[in-house]
Write a protein that holds these residues in place. Structure first.
Motif, PDB file in Angstrom:
ATOM      1  N   GLY A  46      47.834  46.675  47.481  1.00 18.36           N
ATOM      2  CA  GLY A  46      46.501  46.214  47.840  1.00 18.36           C
ATOM      3  C   GLY A  46      45.984  45.319  46.732  1.00 18.36           C
ATOM      4  N   GLU A  47      44.839  44.693  46.964  1.00 15.96           N
ATOM      5  CA  GLU A  47      44.317  43.714  45.997  1.00 15.96           C
ATOM      6  C   GLU A  47      42.812  43.635  46.138  1.00 15.96           C
ATOM      7  OE1 GLU A  47      45.737  39.802  46.928  1.00 15.96           O
ATOM      8  OE2 GLU A  47      44.496  38.814  45.434  1.00 15.96           O
ATOM      9  N   ALA A  48      42.131  43.412  45.009  1.00 11.17           N
ATOM     10  CA  ALA A  48      40.686  43.172  45.067  1.00 11.17           C
ATOM     11  C   ALA A  48      40.265  42.245  43.934  1.00 11.17           C
ATOM     12  CB  ALA A  48      39.914  44.486  44.970  1.00 11.17           C
ATOM     13  N   PRO A  49      39.445  41.255  44.250  1.00 12.50           N
ATOM     14  CA  PRO A  49      38.880  40.397  43.206  1.00 12.50           C
ATOM     15  C   PRO A  49      37.554  40.981  42.723  1.00 12.50           C
ATOM     16  CG  PRO A  49      38.263  39.539  45.338  1.00 12.50           C
ATOM     17  CD  PRO A  49      39.026  40.827  45.597  1.00 12.50           C
ATOM     18  N   ALA A  50      37.109  40.542  41.556  1.00  5.86           N
ATOM     19  CA  ALA A  50      35.755  40.878  41.106  1.00  5.86           C
ATOM     20  C   ALA A  50      34.814  39.841  41.717  1.00  5.86           C
ATOM     21  CB  ALA A  50      35.687  40.807  39.587  1.00  5.86           C
ATOM     22  N   THR A  51      33.830  40.300  42.497  1.00  3.25           N
ATOM     23  CA  THR A  51      32.828  39.362  43.020  1.00  3.25           C
ATOM     24  C   THR A  51      31.456  39.951  42.719  1.00  3.25           C
ATOM     25  OG1 THR A  51      33.055  40.406  45.171  1.00  3.25           O
ATOM     26  CG2 THR A  51      34.181  38.308  44.880  1.00  3.25           C
ATOM     27  N   ALA A  52      31.107  39.941  41.432  1.00  2.00           N
ATOM     28  CA  ALA A  52      29.870  40.595  40.981  1.00  2.00           C
ATOM     29  C   ALA A  52      28.642  40.095  41.740  1.00  2.00           C
ATOM     30  CB  ALA A  52      29.701  40.382  39.479  1.00  2.00           C
ATOM     31  N   VAL A  53      28.574  38.790  42.040  1.00  2.00           N
ATOM     32  CA  VAL A  53      27.365  38.251  42.677  1.00  2.00           C
ATOM     33  C   VAL A  53      27.321  38.491  44.186  1.00  2.00           C
ATOM     34  CG1 VAL A  53      26.936  36.456  40.938  1.00  2.00           C
ATOM     35  CG2 VAL A  53      28.376  35.926  42.930  1.00  2.00           C
ATOM     36  N   ILE A  54      28.391  39.040  44.762  1.00  2.00           N
ATOM     37  CA  ILE A  54      28.383  39.271  46.218  1.00  2.00           C
ATOM     38  C   ILE A  54      28.444  40.772  46.524  1.00  2.00           C
ATOM     39  CG2 ILE A  54      29.525  38.789  48.420  1.00  2.00           C
ATOM     40  CD1 ILE A  54      30.629  36.210  46.982  1.00  2.00           C
ATOM     41  N   ARG A  95      29.190  52.558  48.153  1.00  2.00           N
ATOM     42  CA  ARG A  95      29.467  51.129  47.902  1.00  2.00           C
ATOM     43  C   ARG A  95      30.882  50.904  47.377  1.00  2.00           C
ATOM     44  NH1 ARG A  95      24.266  48.779  48.415  1.00  2.00           N
ATOM     45  NH2 ARG A  95      22.691  50.393  48.341  1.00  2.00           N
ATOM     46  N   ASN A  96      31.048  50.139  46.300  1.00  2.00           N
ATOM     47  CA  ASN A  96      32.397  49.871  45.754  1.00  2.00           C
ATOM     48  C   ASN A  96      33.366  49.435  46.858  1.00  2.00           C
ATOM     49  OD1 ASN A  96      32.562  50.748  42.672  1.00  2.00           O
ATOM     50  ND2 ASN A  96      31.132  52.096  43.719  1.00  2.00           N
ATOM     51  N   THR A  97      32.907  48.506  47.684  1.00  2.00           N
ATOM     52  CA  THR A  97      33.676  48.133  48.875  1.00  2.00           C
ATOM     53  C   THR A  97      35.000  47.450  48.544  1.00  2.00           C
ATOM     54  OG1 THR A  97      32.290  46.151  49.040  1.00  2.00           O
ATOM     55  CG2 THR A  97      31.726  48.004  50.475  1.00  2.00           C
ATOM     56  N   SER A  98      35.042  46.702  47.434  1.00  2.00           N
ATOM     57  CA  SER A  98      36.297  46.016  47.112  1.00  2.00           C
ATOM     58  C   SER A  98      37.359  47.011  46.657  1.00  2.00           C
ATOM     59  CB  SER A  98      36.069  44.955  46.035  1.00  2.00           C
ATOM     60  OG  SER A  98      35.090  44.036  46.450  1.00  2.00           O
ATOM     61  N   ALA A  99      36.935  48.016  45.881  1.00  2.00           N
ATOM     62  CA  ALA A  99      37.874  49.061  45.445  1.00  2.00           C
ATOM     63  C   ALA A  99      38.432  49.792  46.662  1.00  2.00           C
ATOM     64  CB  ALA A  99      37.160  50.043  44.511  1.00  2.00           C
ATOM     65  N   LYS A 100      37.551  50.154  47.592  1.00  5.76           N
ATOM     66  CA  LYS A 100      37.988  50.847  48.810  1.00  5.76           C
ATOM     67  C   LYS A 100      38.934  49.968  49.618  1.00  5.76           C
ATOM     68  CE  LYS A 100      33.733  53.566  49.141  1.00  5.76           C
ATOM     69  NZ  LYS A 100      32.398  53.661  49.786  1.00  5.76           N
ATOM     70  N   ALA A 101      38.606  48.673  49.683  1.00  2.00           N
ATOM     71  CA  ALA A 101      39.447  47.749  50.453  1.00  2.00           C
ATOM     72  C   ALA A 101      40.853  47.692  49.880  1.00  2.00           C
ATOM     73  CB  ALA A 101      38.822  46.354  50.464  1.00  2.00           C
ATOM     74  N   ALA A 102      40.953  47.583  48.550  1.00  2.57           N
ATOM     75  CA  ALA A 102      42.276  47.466  47.921  1.00  2.57           C
ATOM     76  C   ALA A 102      43.134  48.680  48.248  1.00  2.57           C
ATOM     77  CB  ALA A 102      42.115  47.305  46.408  1.00  2.57           C
ATOM     78  N   LYS A 267      34.828  40.296  56.111  1.00  5.34           N
ATOM     79  CA  LYS A 267      35.713  40.183  54.949  1.00  5.34           C
ATOM     80  C   LYS A 267      36.081  41.593  54.520  1.00  5.34           C
ATOM     81  CE  LYS A 267      33.860  35.850  53.161  1.00  5.34           C
ATOM     82  NZ  LYS A 267      32.822  35.267  52.284  1.00  5.34           N
ATOM     83  N   LEU A 268      37.333  41.833  54.258  1.00  4.57           N
ATOM     84  CA  LEU A 268      37.773  43.181  53.891  1.00  4.57           C
ATOM     85  C   LEU A 268      37.058  43.674  52.638  1.00  4.57           C
ATOM     86  CD1 LEU A 268      41.634  42.951  54.565  1.00  4.57           C
ATOM     87  CD2 LEU A 268      39.827  43.763  56.094  1.00  4.57           C
ATOM     88  N   MET A 269      36.724  42.760  51.725  1.00  7.66           N
ATOM     89  CA  MET A 269      36.073  43.170  50.471  1.00  7.66           C
ATOM     90  C   MET A 269      34.620  43.595  50.703  1.00  7.66           C
ATOM     91  SD  MET A 269      38.464  43.125  48.393  1.00  7.66           S
ATOM     92  CE  MET A 269      40.091  42.813  49.089  1.00  7.66           C
ATOM     93  N   LYS A 270      34.032  43.205  51.828  1.00  5.13           N
ATOM     94  CA  LYS A 270      32.676  43.658  52.172  1.00  5.13           C
ATOM     95  C   LYS A 270      32.727  44.933  53.012  1.00  5.13           C
ATOM     96  CE  LYS A 270      31.334  39.993  54.399  1.00  5.13           C
ATOM     97  NZ  LYS A 270      30.435  39.284  55.309  1.00  5.13           N
ATOM     98  N   THR A 271      33.703  45.038  53.905  1.00 10.37           N
ATOM     99  CA  THR A 271      33.742  46.177  54.828  1.00 10.37           C
ATOM    100  C   THR A 271      34.274  47.432  54.145  1.00 10.37           C
ATOM    101  OG1 THR A 271      35.988  45.645  55.554  1.00 10.37           O
ATOM    102  CG2 THR A 271      34.188  44.678  56.801  1.00 10.37           C
ATOM    103  N   GLY A 272      34.961  47.259  53.018  1.00  9.80           N
ATOM    104  CA  GLY A 272      35.622  48.394  52.378  1.00  9.80           C
ATOM    105  C   GLY A 272      37.018  48.602  52.945  1.00  9.80           C
ATOM    106  N   GLY A 273      37.557  47.574  53.576  1.00 12.39           N
ATOM    107  CA  GLY A 273      38.949  47.661  54.025  1.00 12.39           C
ATOM    108  C   GLY A 273      39.130  47.469  55.511  1.00 12.39           C
ATOM    109  N   ILE A 274      40.310  47.895  55.965  1.00  4.67           N
ATOM    110  CA  ILE A 274      40.748  47.577  57.330  1.00  4.67           C
ATOM    111  C   ILE A 274      40.061  48.450  58.378  1.00  4.67           C
ATOM    112  CG2 ILE A 274      42.777  47.543  58.857  1.00  4.67           C
ATOM    113  CD1 ILE A 274      44.443  46.732  56.386  1.00  4.67           C
ATOM    114  N   SER A 300      47.871  36.239  48.397  1.00  5.96           N
ATOM    115  CA  SER A 300      48.470  36.608  49.682  1.00  5.96           C
ATOM    116  C   SER A 300      48.855  38.085  49.797  1.00  5.96           C
ATOM    117  CB  SER A 300      49.656  35.704  49.984  1.00  5.96           C
ATOM    118  OG  SER A 300      50.473  35.559  48.860  1.00  5.96           O
ATOM    119  N   ILE A 301      48.265  38.968  48.968  1.00  6.88           N
ATOM    120  CA  ILE A 301      48.406  40.413  49.214  1.00  6.88           C
ATOM    121  C   ILE A 301      47.283  40.839  50.160  1.00  6.88           C
ATOM    122  CG2 ILE A 301      48.468  42.719  48.207  1.00  6.88           C
ATOM    123  CD1 ILE A 301      49.242  41.321  45.513  1.00  6.88           C
ATOM    124  N   SER A 302      46.039  40.753  49.663  1.00  4.15           N
ATOM    125  CA  SER A 302      44.913  41.181  50.504  1.00  4.15           C
ATOM    126  C   SER A 302      44.657  40.207  51.643  1.00  4.15           C
ATOM    127  CB  SER A 302      43.655  41.367  49.666  1.00  4.15           C
ATOM    128  OG  SER A 302      43.427  40.253  48.834  1.00  4.15           O
TER     129      SER A 302
END
Ligand code: MG
Length: 365
Positions: A46-54, A95-102, A267-274, A300-302
């Motif tokens: 899995g993969e997650a970017p840091a998007t502090a402002v989003i 929250r922590n949606t990107s962590a959950k998504a990864a 976006k998977l990073m907003k929803t917390g994943g699939i 091309s992972i996430s």
């Protein structure tokens, strides 16, 4: 197939050109890669970017959320019990949606590997070829026009134009790009929260009166300003899409009931994943609302995971904005989804089909 451990890596890929929006400028992909290990030797990525402002997620928060809150719940879980695992992930912390998504991406990768099928087939099947747009960063008019022409020449038929800096200049930007590529590409406008509701209505009415046809206007106003979003949606002909205003399924229900936007950007990073991305697609489909699927600055992972969701939910996900991998100077991932400019093809490899990630630096945690 039982989960035995979750480890982390850092993946860095310089971008071909800086990614500039009304919110931020990014010149390198710097994403946390999450590796889920199992007792059978299968590995999920899995993969997650840091998007502090989003989303508010940072590299440190992603690693901490997974290492301290999600990982302890998942060790020992059977991959076959997918729904139970996604519940454990979603309820591990707020929250922590990107962590959950990864984590979810890696778990779905393993779940499809368990049944020896590509993920999109496990999600219901579909056409394994989809077409993405490409982002044109906000910049001087001449640069944006040149970037747009170059994208059309590379075969892109939809351009996501970033605006939202200065309303007068934004109108000139769009007019110049429209006349340069008219009839060769559809234009999607993304203001990234940069306008007020009244400015957005002014700009869109001006553009519509000038004969500029746009496929959609994305997130003209601040994320929390749903009334402002509705104000714009009520007053312009161009369909309005919500991006930063909606993260999860319940927010999507509220937004649709308010009729605050015409289209939802998943976006998977907003929803917390699939799991929640699928819920949103199904909710939107029930209400006859179309969706776009998008990504952050991801490799091309996430993004592969988003491609599988897009293929399986193509009935409602009618617009694809998955240009993350094509923005990088190289593709660090050898895997089951092939990104070739606007055309994205899923192979028959099981799961996400990731065989190798080049240049991955392992992290403690
Ligand atoms: Mg957007």
């Amino acid at each position: 197939m039982k989960i035995t451990d979750i480890t982390f890596g850092m993946l860095r890929v310089p971008l071909k050109t800086p990614f500039k929006t009304a919110l931020r400028t990014v010149d390198t992909v710097e994403d946390i890669v999450v590796i889920v290990h199992t007792d059978t030797g299968h590995v999920g990525y899995g993969e997650a970017p840091a998007t502090a402002v989003i989303t508010g997620d940072t590299h440190g928060s992603i690693v901490e959320a997974i290492g301290k809150f999600i990982r302890p719940r998942l060790i020992g879980q059977e991959i076959a019990n997918l729904n139970h695992i996604t519940d454990l992930v979603q309820t591990a912390l707020e929250r922590n949606t990107s962590a959950k998504a990864a984590v979810e991406i890696a778990v779905y990768d393993l779940w499809a590997q368990l049944y020896d099928a590509p993920l999109y087939k496990m999600l219901g099947g579909g056409d394994p070829v989809i077409t993405t747009d490409i982002t044109i960063s906000v910049d001087y008019i001449d640069k944006m026009v040149a970037d747009s022409i170059s994208a059309v020449e590379r075969g892109f038929e939809s351009l996501k134009i970033k605006v939202g800096k200065d309303i007068g200049l934004d109108i000139e930007r769009v007019k110049a790009i429209y006349s340069a590529v008219e009839g060769r590409a559809l234009l999607r406008l993304d203001a990234n929260q940069g306008w007020t509701a009244k400015q957005a209505v002014f700009a869109m009415q001006h553009l519509e009166d000038a004969g500029v046809v746009l496929e959609l206007l994305e997130q003209p106003v601040k994320a929390r300003d749903l009334d402002g979003l509705k104000y714009v949606t009520d007053r312009v002909h161009t369909p309005v899409m919500a991006d930063e205003s909606v993260f999860g399924p319940t927010e999507v229900i509220d937004l649709i009931k308010m009729r605050a936007a015409d289209i939802i950007n998943i976006k998977l990073m907003k929803t917390g994943g699939i799991s929640n991305a699928i819920r949103i697609a199904d909710i939107a489909s029930l209400y006859g609302v179309e969706c776009m699927i998008g990504c952050m600055i991801e490799t091309s992972i996430s993004v592969a995971a988003a491609v599988h969701v897009a293929a399986a939910k193509a009935n409602v996900i009618t617009k694809v904005d998955l240009d993350g991998p094509s923005l990088g100077q190289f593709n660090p991932v050898e895997g089951g989804v092939i990104f070739n400019e606007s055309e994205i093809t899923i192979t028959e490899a099981p799961g996400l089909g990731i065989r190798e990630i080049r240049g991955l630096e392992m992290l403690p945690g």
